[in-house]
Design an enzyme around this catalytic site. Sequence first.
Site, mmCIF file in Angstrom:
data_model
loop_
_atom_site.group_PDB
_atom_site.id
_atom_site.type_symbol
_atom_site.label_atom_id
_atom_site.label_comp_id
_atom_site.label_asym_id
_atom_site.label_seq_id
_atom_site.Cartn_x
_atom_site.Cartn_y
_atom_site.Cartn_z
ATOM 1 N N SER A 1 -5.711 -5.276 6.727
ATOM 2 C CA SER A 1 -4.277 -5.326 6.992
ATOM 3 C C SER A 1 -3.997 -5.598 8.471
ATOM 4 O O SER A 1 -4.443 -6.613 9.001
ATOM 5 C CB SER A 1 -3.639 -4.016 6.516
ATOM 6 N N ASP B 1 -0.646 -7.666 -4.152
ATOM 7 C CA ASP B 1 -0.601 -6.839 -2.951
ATOM 8 C C ASP B 1 0.864 -6.542 -2.680
ATOM 9 O O ASP B 1 1.658 -7.455 -2.483
ATOM 10 C CB ASP B 1 -1.242 -7.604 -1.778
ATOM 11 N N HIS C 1 -3.330 -3.528 -2.145
ATOM 12 C CA HIS C 1 -3.483 -3.765 -0.713
ATOM 13 C C HIS C 1 -4.704 -3.077 -0.093
ATOM 14 O O HIS C 1 -5.484 -3.706 0.618
ATOM 15 C CB HIS C 1 -2.222 -3.330 0.033
#
Length: 260
Positions: free
Chosen positions: A93, A194, A224
């Site tokens: 991320s 996601d 995610h």
Amino acid sequence: MPVLPGAEPYRHEGGEVGVLLCHGFTGSPQSMRPWAEYLAERGLTVSVPLLPGHGTRWQDMQLTTWHDWYAEVDRALRELTARCSTVFVFGLSMGGALTLRLAARHGDAVRGIVLVNPGNKVHGLAAQALPVVRHLVPTTKGISSDIAKEGMTEVGYTRVPLHAAHSLRRFFRLVDGELPQVTQPLLLLHSPQDHVVPPADSARILSRVSSTDVKEVLLEQSYHVATLDHDAERIFEESLAFVERLAPGLVGGKGSRSGG
């Protein structure tokens, strides 16, 4: 403030190949711990720093900016390069964006990078209002624990501090401008489903980096936080194969000393 249980930084002293793992926005090293331990068990030197303002309470994060987060991974990378002959950087991320900036700025000191659901932009209509709204409202709903696998939770904040989100937005813009400077071999793994970072972010990153050795992998069974999800083992195996290909003969054997 005391660190939340499980959110502690992790370090393992292994061989000549080092891996720096960068966790995500409002998350902690807990999301990277199984990945780190997998690599440590295979003899790699591993570092998973806790980013400033993370792993305690959201009020602490409100006092930090991207400069603080980046400075911590930059410090950890320099520490690893002083210790190891070959160093890789992995990120999840926002950790993916931190990884990309390290690659852009450190050049040949980074042998290769692995990105999992990397962020490139703060999305939604509210993103445009962040410069003003952050002075009126301290937080919004959290983004942690976007995981398909039942029973798995991420140690992260239940609220997103908006001053920090504004800084993240500025950081993403900065990194986007530096993507053409990224030339290292790149393995990018992302989830079609996601709920935090859309696939468009991965597509943009792939379209803008200058890397020629690139592999893209879809994580069909995960959301995610894929490092804690159904495809975690796939991530671990693909990343180890990536390291072994780029650092032939340097990976293998059990590590000897570890520390949390």
